[in-house]
Design a protein around this motif. Structure first.
Motif, PDB file in Angstrom:
ATOM      1  N   MET A 179       0.898  -1.024  -0.212  1.00  0.00           N
ATOM      2  CA  MET A 179      -0.062  -0.131  -0.100  1.00  0.00           C
ATOM      3  C   MET A 179       0.690   1.384   0.206  1.00  0.00           C
ATOM      4  N   ARG A 180       1.869   1.298   0.935  1.00  0.00           N
ATOM      5  CA  ARG A 180       2.693   2.532   1.015  1.00  0.00           C
ATOM      6  C   ARG A 180       3.435   2.902  -0.239  1.00  0.00           C
ATOM      7  N   ALA A 181       3.726   1.841  -1.303  1.00  0.00           N
ATOM      8  CA  ALA A 181       4.552   2.052  -2.497  1.00  0.00           C
ATOM      9  C   ALA A 181       3.475   2.844  -3.590  1.00  0.00           C
ATOM     10  N   GLN A 182       2.050   2.752  -3.106  1.00  0.00           N
ATOM     11  CA  GLN A 182       1.156   3.439  -4.007  1.00  0.00           C
ATOM     12  C   GLN A 182       1.003   5.003  -3.706  1.00  0.00           C
ATOM     13  N   VAL A 183       1.280   5.414  -2.434  1.00  0.00           N
ATOM     14  CA  VAL A 183       1.082   6.525  -2.075  1.00  0.00           C
ATOM     15  C   VAL A 183       2.248   7.410  -1.940  1.00  0.00           C
ATOM     16  N   SER A 184       1.955   8.704  -2.543  1.00  0.00           N
ATOM     17  CA  SER A 184       3.137   9.508  -2.580  1.00  0.00           C
ATOM     18  C   SER A 184       3.568   9.942  -1.062  1.00  0.00           C
ATOM     19  N   GLU A 185       4.794  10.113  -0.720  1.00  0.00           N
ATOM     20  CA  GLU A 185       5.313  10.581   0.422  1.00  0.00           C
ATOM     21  C   GLU A 185       4.932  11.949   0.803  1.00  0.00           C
ATOM     22  N   THR A 186       4.276  12.563   0.058  1.00  0.00           N
ATOM     23  CA  THR A 186       3.752  13.853   0.357  1.00  0.00           C
ATOM     24  C   THR A 186       2.434  14.039   0.665  1.00  0.00           C
ATOM     25  N   ASP A 187       1.808  12.984   0.302  1.00  0.00           N
ATOM     26  CA  ASP A 187       0.203  12.692   0.839  1.00  0.00           C
ATOM     27  C   ASP A 187       0.000  12.552   2.207  1.00  0.00           C
ATOM     28  N   SER A 188       0.178  13.489   3.199  1.00  0.00           N
ATOM     29  CA  SER A 188       0.232  13.358   4.561  1.00  0.00           C
ATOM     30  C   SER A 188      -0.956  12.856   5.035  1.00  0.00           C
ATOM     31  N   ALA A 189      -2.018  13.373   4.355  1.00  0.00           N
ATOM     32  CA  ALA A 189      -3.498  13.079   4.800  1.00  0.00           C
ATOM     33  C   ALA A 189      -3.605  11.330   4.696  1.00  0.00           C
ATOM     34  N   THR A 190      -3.368  10.833   3.590  1.00  0.00           N
ATOM     35  CA  THR A 190      -3.279   9.432   3.489  1.00  0.00           C
ATOM     36  C   THR A 190      -2.354   8.490   4.344  1.00  0.00           C
ATOM     37  N   HIS A 191      -1.243   9.162   4.562  1.00  0.00           N
ATOM     38  CA  HIS A 191      -0.166   8.383   5.477  1.00  0.00           C
ATOM     39  C   HIS A 191      -0.890   8.559   6.934  1.00  0.00           C
ATOM     40  N   TYR A 192      -1.611   9.554   7.271  1.00  0.00           N
ATOM     41  CA  TYR A 192      -1.946   9.621   8.846  1.00  0.00           C
ATOM     42  C   TYR A 192      -3.125   8.475   8.589  1.00  0.00           C
ATOM     43  N   ASP A 193      -4.032   8.461   7.591  1.00  0.00           N
ATOM     44  CA  ASP A 193      -5.010   7.697   7.748  1.00  0.00           C
ATOM     45  C   ASP A 193      -4.685   6.223   7.690  1.00  0.00           C
ATOM     46  N   LEU A 194      -3.677   5.885   6.955  1.00  0.00           N
ATOM     47  CA  LEU A 194      -2.958   4.529   6.941  1.00  0.00           C
ATOM     48  C   LEU A 194      -2.343   4.386   8.464  1.00  0.00           C
ATOM     49  N   GLY A 195      -1.836   5.282   8.975  1.00  0.00           N
ATOM     50  CA  GLY A 195      -1.212   5.124  10.224  1.00  0.00           C
ATOM     51  C   GLY A 195      -2.433   4.882  11.467  1.00  0.00           C
ATOM     52  N   LEU A 196      -3.528   5.570  11.141  1.00  0.00           N
ATOM     53  CA  LEU A 196      -4.727   5.170  11.968  1.00  0.00           C
ATOM     54  C   LEU A 196      -5.303   3.644  11.830  1.00  0.00           C
ATOM     55  N   ALA A 197      -5.410   3.181  10.628  1.00  0.00           N
ATOM     56  CA  ALA A 197      -5.935   1.979  10.110  1.00  0.00           C
ATOM     57  C   ALA A 197      -4.668   0.931  10.621  1.00  0.00           C
ATOM     58  N   TYR A 198      -3.525   1.238  10.315  1.00  0.00           N
ATOM     59  CA  TYR A 198      -2.403   0.092  10.943  1.00  0.00           C
ATOM     60  C   TYR A 198      -2.454   0.093  12.539  1.00  0.00           C
ATOM     61  N   ARG A 199      -2.712   1.154  12.983  1.00  0.00           N
ATOM     62  CA  ARG A 199      -2.807   1.099  14.686  1.00  0.00           C
ATOM     63  C   ARG A 199      -4.092   0.210  15.191  1.00  0.00           C
ATOM     64  N   GLU A 200      -5.038   0.352  14.332  1.00  0.00           N
ATOM     65  CA  GLU A 200      -6.284  -0.447  14.759  1.00  0.00           C
ATOM     66  C   GLU A 200      -6.173  -1.845  14.384  1.00  0.00           C
ATOM     67  N   MET A 201      -5.397  -2.176  13.568  1.00  0.00           N
ATOM     68  CA  MET A 201      -5.021  -3.616  13.040  1.00  0.00           C
ATOM     69  C   MET A 201      -3.796  -4.175  13.807  1.00  0.00           C
ATOM     70  N   ASP A 202      -3.356  -3.213  14.944  1.00  0.00           N
ATOM     71  CA  ASP A 202      -2.385  -3.724  15.934  1.00  0.00           C
ATOM     72  C   ASP A 202      -0.936  -4.018  14.844  1.00  0.00           C
ATOM     73  N   LEU A 203      -0.652  -3.065  14.084  1.00  0.00           N
ATOM     74  CA  LEU A 203       0.488  -3.196  13.222  1.00  0.00           C
ATOM     75  C   LEU A 203       1.135  -1.851  13.464  1.00  0.00           C
ATOM     76  N   ILE A 204       1.701  -2.184  14.672  1.00  0.00           N
ATOM     77  CA  ILE A 204       2.389  -1.008  15.537  1.00  0.00           C
ATOM     78  C   ILE A 204       3.457  -0.553  14.748  1.00  0.00           C
ATOM     79  N   GLN A 205       4.354  -1.029  14.312  1.00  0.00           N
ATOM     80  CA  GLN A 205       5.454  -0.354  13.411  1.00  0.00           C
ATOM     81  C   GLN A 205       4.945   0.154  12.147  1.00  0.00           C
ATOM     82  N   ASP A 206       4.256  -0.348  11.791  1.00  0.00           N
ATOM     83  CA  ASP A 206       3.686   0.282  10.363  1.00  0.00           C
ATOM     84  C   ASP A 206       2.812   1.374  10.711  1.00  0.00           C
TER      85      ASP A 206
END
Length: 161
Positions: free
Chosen positions: A1-28
């Protein structure tokens, strides 16, 4: 998923962070929040999230580092700042560093005297830290021989029949 998202797309990275946290993928989750934190407008909230994750994992030092980075963020609201001060006070108190805990709890009291938190109002937290004193955990352990003896006995299973 990360490879498909631009590093400058902070909103998507933030949302991914929330999703990974919910899935208990802590380091991600941490990695995504750190990517999103490159955006100065999201840095404070992202560092706060990293701190909360570190704290939940028992990494109090990592949490403190993240909270301090959040305080140094260029863009932050007064509420975010007060929240970070409270988190720092709580983290330092958990480490037995009453002096630092008082410093941050007093900052909260000065900026938002009615600030309340499920862990206790800032007034109660200040009184609690003052009652314990400014000694380090090591000093408390040395000066609290009854507590030490009870902990030692419990570790050895003495007294449990």
């Amino acid at each position: 998923m990360r490879a498909q998202v631009s590093e400058t797309d902070s909103a998507t990275h933030y949302d991914l962070g929330l999703a990974y946290r919910e899935m208990d993928l802590i380091q991600d989750a941490i990695d995504e929040f750190l990517l999103a934190a490159r955006d100065p407008k999201r840095e404070c909230v992202c560092q706060h999230m990293v701190g909360m994750i570190c704290r939940a994992r028992g990494d109090v030092t990592g949490a403190i580092d993240a909270y301090i980075k959040g305080l140094h963020a260029e863009h932050k609201t007064p509420d975010q700042e007060v929240s970070l001060y409270y988190e720092l006070g709580d983290a330092y108190e958990s480490k037995g560093n009453g002096g630092e805990a008082l410093f941050y709890f007093r900052k909260v009291a000065h900026r938002a005297p009615n600030h309340d938190d499920p862990r206790g109002s800032v007034t109660v937290r200040i009184r609690t830290v003052q009652a314990i004193g400014h000694r380090t955990p090591k000093e408390r352990a040395v000066n609290s021989s009854d507590d030490f003896d009870e902990a030692f006995d419990a570790a050895l299973g003495v007294g449990k029949q």
